[in-house]
Write a protein that holds these residues in place. Structure first.
Motif, PDB file in Angstrom:
ATOM      1  N   LEU A 117      -6.557   2.033   3.339  1.00  0.00           N
ATOM      2  CA  LEU A 117      -6.804   2.020   2.006  1.00  0.00           C
ATOM      3  C   LEU A 117      -6.579   3.551   1.147  1.00  0.00           C
ATOM      4  O   LEU A 117      -7.241   4.345   1.557  1.00  0.00           O
ATOM      5  CB  LEU A 117      -8.520   1.761   1.917  1.00  0.00           C
ATOM      6  CG  LEU A 117      -9.123   1.974   0.459  1.00  0.00           C
ATOM      7  CD1 LEU A 117      -8.390   0.836  -0.360  1.00  0.00           C
ATOM      8  CD2 LEU A 117     -10.671   1.646   0.433  1.00  0.00           C
ATOM      9  N   VAL A 118      -5.347   3.396   0.687  1.00  0.00           N
ATOM     10  CA  VAL A 118      -4.883   4.820   0.183  1.00  0.00           C
ATOM     11  C   VAL A 118      -5.501   4.981  -1.084  1.00  0.00           C
ATOM     12  O   VAL A 118      -5.455   6.169  -1.566  1.00  0.00           O
ATOM     13  CB  VAL A 118      -3.319   4.555   0.260  1.00  0.00           C
ATOM     14  CG1 VAL A 118      -2.664   4.674   1.667  1.00  0.00           C
ATOM     15  CG2 VAL A 118      -2.985   3.737  -0.777  1.00  0.00           C
ATOM     16  N   THR A 119      -5.701   4.200  -2.064  1.00  0.00           N
ATOM     17  CA  THR A 119      -6.382   4.471  -3.144  1.00  0.00           C
ATOM     18  C   THR A 119      -7.860   3.710  -3.196  1.00  0.00           C
ATOM     19  O   THR A 119      -7.829   2.408  -3.025  1.00  0.00           O
ATOM     20  CB  THR A 119      -5.822   3.938  -4.600  1.00  0.00           C
ATOM     21  OG1 THR A 119      -4.321   4.542  -4.540  1.00  0.00           O
ATOM     22  CG2 THR A 119      -6.268   4.318  -5.749  1.00  0.00           C
ATOM     23  N   ALA A 120      -8.808   4.680  -3.493  1.00  0.00           N
ATOM     24  CA  ALA A 120     -10.183   4.084  -3.387  1.00  0.00           C
ATOM     25  C   ALA A 120     -10.618   3.086  -4.250  1.00  0.00           C
ATOM     26  O   ALA A 120     -10.182   3.226  -5.422  1.00  0.00           O
ATOM     27  CB  ALA A 120     -11.148   5.145  -3.223  1.00  0.00           C
ATOM     28  N   PHE A 121     -11.286   1.982  -3.859  1.00  0.00           N
ATOM     29  CA  PHE A 121     -11.672   0.789  -5.134  1.00  0.00           C
ATOM     30  C   PHE A 121     -12.699   1.562  -5.816  1.00  0.00           C
ATOM     31  O   PHE A 121     -12.552   1.194  -6.979  1.00  0.00           O
ATOM     32  CB  PHE A 121     -12.108  -0.544  -4.295  1.00  0.00           C
ATOM     33  CG  PHE A 121     -10.857  -0.955  -3.790  1.00  0.00           C
ATOM     34  CD1 PHE A 121     -10.034  -1.768  -4.410  1.00  0.00           C
ATOM     35  CD2 PHE A 121     -10.911  -1.415  -2.292  1.00  0.00           C
ATOM     36  CE1 PHE A 121      -8.968  -2.531  -3.628  1.00  0.00           C
ATOM     37  CE2 PHE A 121      -9.955  -1.979  -1.596  1.00  0.00           C
ATOM     38  CZ  PHE A 121      -8.948  -2.654  -2.490  1.00  0.00           C
ATOM     39  N   ALA A 122     -13.499   2.206  -5.422  1.00  0.00           N
ATOM     40  CA  ALA A 122     -14.526   3.023  -6.264  1.00  0.00           C
ATOM     41  C   ALA A 122     -14.418   4.552  -5.464  1.00  0.00           C
ATOM     42  O   ALA A 122     -14.790   4.689  -4.411  1.00  0.00           O
ATOM     43  CB  ALA A 122     -15.992   2.556  -5.675  1.00  0.00           C
TER      44      ALA A 122
END
Length: 350
Positions: A117-122
């Motif tokens: 997960l390279v860009t956090a969802f939150a």
């Protein structure tokens, strides 16, 4: 008598304070019949390419004589998931498809897949949900979750799923061991066996979703014109709501993509109207924009459509669907624009 037996199934999840992380799945499967060969000949792993990356560390067939056949680079293909192939707006929902080399009865299939997960969802938040395998024989299943030691989390483990807690460096590690030696009936409606979240309460989850959906439901001139056309002659708010709901539910094609798989952030109402299709949250966004153009307030309701809610764990992972609610005086209307089964309900407000 089973087509295959999973000798080992290990899931390792690691999260960072900024909300990024990695999940690694390492599996070893003994193939016992031709049916097992057919089921395992191709492996598929889905991911959201806007936030995640998949690394196929290895896929190999270990023969009875000890020789190993590794999957070549051209055995791995990245494709758009079938549900999104005729809906370009969801092209970020992809699959890694891996053709297993020279698999035969008696072989042991081994693979390790890392999803980052390279860009956090939150930003600065993370969550995780896991179900132990029940649909196959599993001799040894393990789950490891690693979080920063100073980070407060809510952790829920189902009855019969004890775990250990370890500390290593500046990390807290939770460990589970599990086995499944007989096939169990499908119980997909139950909450996940293991759930973890950094959200402190449901209000925090609601605030996060409201922020990512902010500005997506602004009515454009096209939406206002369509709303005027659909509600012309209607004088009561209830009649206007019914007319707008009927349009969105029957004229905007439903893309059956659970909340969070395509994206947690909805498309704009203008995009949904132009595309003429949408998942549950996108159809909701268009309905909200039309209601707003008609001067009628509304809200999003995130729900667990296919499972039971565990209210003690405030996690986005529990939701897979969005419906719309409209307060009208002493009553509330609940609307699901994706189904014809009781789609329009008028209920007394609590």
């Amino acid at each position: 008598k089973e087509p295959f037996v999973i000798e080992q199934y290990v899931t390792t999840a690691r999260f960072e304070n900024d909300g990024t992380g990695e999940k690694v799945l390492a599996v070893r499967v003994r193939v016992q019949s031709e049916a097992g060969v057919q089921q395992l000949r191709q492996l598929t792993f889905s991911f959201n390419s806007a936030n995640e990356q998949i690394d196929v560390r290895y896929v190999r067939a270990r023969k009875l004589d000890g020789t190993i056949v590794n999957a070549a680079a051209d055995a791995v293909k990245e494709v758009t998931a079938p549900v999104a192939r005729d809906a370009a707006a969801y092209s970020n929902y992809k699959e890694k498809q891996i053709t297993v080399p020279a698999l035969a009865v008696g072989d042991t299939l081994e693979y390790e897949i890392a999803t980052r997960l390279v860009t956090a969802f939150a930003p600065d938040e993370f969550w995780f949900a896991h179900n132990f395998v029940l649909s196959a024989i599993v001799r040894d299943e393990r789950l490891e979750i690693s979080v920063p030691e100073t980070r407060k989390v809510i952790l829920k483990s189902a009855a019969g799923a004890p775990y250990e807690t370890q500390h290593a460096g500046e990390r807290t590690i939770y460990l589970w061991k599990h086995a499944n030696l007989s096939l169990a009936a499908d119980d997909s409606a139950k909450p996940a066996d293991v759930e973890l979240t950094t959200f402190t309460g449901w209000e925090a989850v609601a605030h996060w979703y409201a922020n990512i959906a902010q500005g997506r439901s602004e009515p454009t001139p096209e939406i206002r014109a369509k709303t005027e056309e659909l509600t012309r002659g209607a004088t009561e708010s209830l009649a206007k709501v019914q007319a707008l709901y009927d349009y969105v539910s029957t004229n905007i094609r439903y893309v059956e993509l659970p909340l969070g798989q395509g994206s947690w952030r909805p498309h704009t109402a203008a995009e949904v109207l132009a595309n003429r299709y949408g998942d549950s949250q996108d159809k909701h966004i268009l309905l909200v924009a039309m209601l707003k153009a008609a001067g009628i307030p509304s809200d999003a309701v995130l729900i667990p459509y296919t499972r039971n809610l565990d209210a003690s764990v405030p996690s986005p992972a529990q939701f897979d669907h969005v419906i719309t609610t409209v307060p009208l005086g002493t009553v509330a209307i609940w609307m699901d624009t994706t189904t014809e089964v009781a789609p329009f309900r008028l209920l007394a407000s609590p």
